[in-house]
Design a protein around this motif. Structure first.
Motif, PDB file in Angstrom:
ATOM      1  N   LEU A   1     -11.649   3.117  -1.113  1.00  0.00           N
ATOM      2  CA  LEU A   1     -11.176   3.724  -2.360  1.00  0.00           C
ATOM      3  C   LEU A   1     -10.777   5.180  -2.133  1.00  0.00           C
ATOM      4  CD1 LEU A   1     -10.702   3.684  -5.406  1.00  0.00           C
ATOM      5  CD2 LEU A   1     -13.126   4.276  -5.717  1.00  0.00           C
ATOM      6  N   VAL A   2     -11.639   5.935  -1.468  1.00  0.00           N
ATOM      7  CA  VAL A   2     -11.339   7.343  -1.186  1.00  0.00           C
ATOM      8  C   VAL A   2     -10.102   7.446  -0.293  1.00  0.00           C
ATOM      9  CG1 VAL A   2     -12.180   9.428  -0.051  1.00  0.00           C
ATOM     10  CG2 VAL A   2     -13.728   8.077  -1.481  1.00  0.00           C
TER      11      VAL A   2
ATOM     12  N   VAL B   1      -6.566   9.478  -1.203  1.00  0.00           N
ATOM     13  CA  VAL B   1      -6.158  10.571  -0.317  1.00  0.00           C
ATOM     14  C   VAL B   1      -4.814  10.270   0.332  1.00  0.00           C
ATOM     15  CG1 VAL B   1      -6.697  11.737   1.852  1.00  0.00           C
ATOM     16  CG2 VAL B   1      -8.483  11.413   0.139  1.00  0.00           C
ATOM     17  N   SER B   2      -4.659   9.076   0.884  1.00  0.00           N
ATOM     18  CA  SER B   2      -3.434   8.747   1.625  1.00  0.00           C
ATOM     19  C   SER B   2      -2.221   8.633   0.711  1.00  0.00           C
ATOM     20  CB  SER B   2      -3.622   7.443   2.404  1.00  0.00           C
ATOM     21  OG  SER B   2      -3.878   6.364   1.528  1.00  0.00           O
ATOM     22  N   PHE B   3      -2.433   8.211  -0.533  1.00  0.00           N
ATOM     23  CA  PHE B   3      -1.311   8.084  -1.470  1.00  0.00           C
ATOM     24  C   PHE B   3      -0.606   9.421  -1.655  1.00  0.00           C
ATOM     25  CE2 PHE B   3       0.309   8.507  -5.835  1.00  0.00           C
ATOM     26  CZ  PHE B   3       1.280   7.512  -5.818  1.00  0.00           C
ATOM     27  N   PHE B   4      -1.388  10.474  -1.877  1.00  0.00           N
ATOM     28  CA  PHE B   4      -0.795  11.785  -2.118  1.00  0.00           C
ATOM     29  C   PHE B   4      -0.396  12.482  -0.812  1.00  0.00           C
ATOM     30  CE2 PHE B   4      -3.285  11.117  -6.009  1.00  0.00           C
ATOM     31  CZ  PHE B   4      -2.306  11.359  -6.957  1.00  0.00           C
ATOM     32  N   MET B   5      -1.222  12.364   0.211  1.00  0.00           N
ATOM     33  CA  MET B   5      -0.947  13.087   1.449  1.00  0.00           C
ATOM     34  C   MET B   5       0.249  12.535   2.208  1.00  0.00           C
ATOM     35  SD  MET B   5      -3.129  15.521   1.389  1.00  0.00           S
ATOM     36  CE  MET B   5      -2.851  15.419  -0.386  1.00  0.00           C
ATOM     37  N   SER B   6       0.486  11.227   2.141  1.00  0.00           N
ATOM     38  CA  SER B   6       1.604  10.642   2.873  1.00  0.00           C
ATOM     39  C   SER B   6       2.944  11.154   2.369  1.00  0.00           C
ATOM     40  CB  SER B   6       1.569   9.113   2.770  1.00  0.00           C
ATOM     41  OG  SER B   6       1.690   8.689   1.429  1.00  0.00           O
TER      42      SER B   6
ATOM     43  N   GLY C   1      -2.444   2.968   0.349  1.00  0.00           N
ATOM     44  CA  GLY C   1      -2.073   4.264  -0.213  1.00  0.00           C
ATOM     45  C   GLY C   1      -0.838   4.852   0.427  1.00  0.00           C
ATOM     46  N   MET C   2      -0.704   4.723   1.746  1.00  0.00           N
ATOM     47  CA  MET C   2       0.457   5.296   2.432  1.00  0.00           C
ATOM     48  C   MET C   2       1.751   4.588   2.066  1.00  0.00           C
ATOM     49  SD  MET C   2      -0.530   6.547   6.205  1.00  0.00           S
ATOM     50  CE  MET C   2      -2.094   7.358   6.488  1.00  0.00           C
ATOM     51  N   TYR C   3       1.691   3.278   1.944  1.00  0.00           N
ATOM     52  CA  TYR C   3       2.903   2.541   1.585  1.00  0.00           C
ATOM     53  C   TYR C   3       3.412   2.973   0.213  1.00  0.00           C
ATOM     54  CZ  TYR C   3       6.158  -1.250   0.659  1.00  0.00           C
ATOM     55  OH  TYR C   3       7.287  -1.963   0.355  1.00  0.00           O
ATOM     56  N   LEU C   4       2.496   3.041  -0.745  1.00  0.00           N
ATOM     57  CA  LEU C   4       2.884   3.443  -2.095  1.00  0.00           C
ATOM     58  C   LEU C   4       3.303   4.912  -2.133  1.00  0.00           C
ATOM     59  CD1 LEU C   4       0.151   1.640  -4.230  1.00  0.00           C
ATOM     60  CD2 LEU C   4       2.544   0.981  -3.926  1.00  0.00           C
ATOM     61  N   GLY C   5       2.611   5.760  -1.346  1.00  0.00           N
ATOM     62  CA  GLY C   5       2.964   7.175  -1.310  1.00  0.00           C
ATOM     63  C   GLY C   5       4.342   7.405  -0.732  1.00  0.00           C
ATOM     64  N   ALA C   6       4.659   6.687   0.353  1.00  0.00           N
ATOM     65  CA  ALA C   6       5.984   6.814   0.969  1.00  0.00           C
ATOM     66  C   ALA C   6       7.074   6.333   0.019  1.00  0.00           C
ATOM     67  CB  ALA C   6       6.022   6.015   2.268  1.00  0.00           C
TER      68      ALA C   6
END
Length: 317
Positions: free
Chosen positions: A17-18, A22-27, A280-285
């Motif tokens: 979850l964390v 984190v990865s959603f916004f940072m990516s 998170g990274m996929y959605l952030g990108a």
């Protein structure tokens, strides 16, 4: 749930979850978020063994491919820049891993090192964000980007094409001395040796910290080389992925040399973090191009300064 390598207990749903948040916004800024997950593991979960750096890099290995895939699909990968980053950071991250287990095994000393790295990144970004706009009528980088995107879409519509099907990045020049590319019709150019040197230094710091170096190198690309964050994000993430694979492998290789320390990664914890980071990274990108670049940078700065300050307080306590 007990994680034997880390020597900690944690709810199995908490790490993913964390990592997702984190990865959603940072990516969006070309960063995997590992630089924030390491403080989470050390300060919140109580994971302070040297193997936390290896576990953090294993998180990168699991999580980053989804974000890179999205950037490739949207045609925003600058491959020559990516390969220079990889070639430069790879030897540096191996040196950094050796320094971590040899000279910074103590959690207290390592936190001070981490605080210095995070504070430097944040202060450099703050300086760039607070520069006064010259009174010559020039548009800001954000306004310029929006104009480029609008022009790109209008041109595609006039030609009867879907703008999302046209590559955002087009290579102009690629050689040992210089790389040049166009992003939505705007040309950017830089010297290869400069990127390589920066990547090598960043690789050493990233290897010590266990982040692969994306959190450090992406702000430099934007502020020092003047490259748009929308094109450096993919290169920074890809470079972080490759160097993290090398870092995890190196930590595993040297683990037998340090039988009195926990050096190899905690695979279970790293996998849980990676699963959350992957989503998170996929959605952030995917959402990055709809979020103002300055908002992403300010968000990064606040988190970096808070974490650095916390570590400094803990060091002198």
């Amino acid at each position: 749930m007990y994680f034997p390598v880390a020597g900690i207990h944690a709810e199995p749903w908490l790490p993913p979850l964390v990592a997702f948040v984190v990865s959603f916004f940072m990516s969006m800024g070309g960063v995997s978020g590992a630089f924030l997950l390491l403080p989470f593991q050390m300060s919140f979960l109580g994971y302070v063994n040297p193997s936390v750096s290896a576990t953090n890099q294993f998180y990168n290995v699991v999580a980053i491919p989804s974000g890179v895939y999205r950037y490739i699909r949207e045609g925003r990968m600058v491959w020559p820049l990516t390969w220079v980053v990889i070639i430069g950071t790879l030897p540096g991250v191996l040196i950094g891993a050796f320094v971590r287990v040899t000279y910074l095994p103590n959690a207290r000393d390592f936190k001070l090192f981490a605080a210095c790295v995070l504070a430097y990144i944040a202060l450099r970004m703050v300086r760039d964000l607070t520069k006064k706009k010259a009174g010559n009528g020039k548009a800001t980088a954000e306004e310029k980007f929006r104009t480029l995107v609008r022009t790109h879409r209008e041109k595609a519509a006039a030609e009867g094409k879907n703008p999302d099907d046209l590559p955002a990045v087009c290579m102009n020049e690629c050689c040992l001395s210089r790389i040049s590319y166009s992003f939505y019709g705007e040309t950017y150019s830089f010297r290869t040796v400069g990127i390589f040197t920066l990547s090598f230094i960043v690789g050493i710091v990233g290897g010590v910290y266990g982040i692969g170096g994306g959190a450090i190198i992406a702000p430099f690309f934007v502020s020092f080389f003047g490259l748009p964050v929308y094109t450096v994000a993919g290169a920074a993430l890809m470079g972080t992925f490759v160097t993290s694979v090398a870092g995890v492998t190196f930590y595993m290789a040297i683990a037998p040399l340090y039988p009195h320390m926990s050096v190899a990664p905690d695979w279970t914890l790293g996998l849980l973090l990676g699963i959350g980071g992957m989503a998170g990274m996929y959605l952030g990108a995917r959402c990055q191009k709809h979020v103002p670049a300055n908002l992403i940078k300010w968000m990064l700065c606040c988190i970096l300064l808070f974490t650095a300050g916390k570590y400094v307080v803990e060091f002198f306590r």
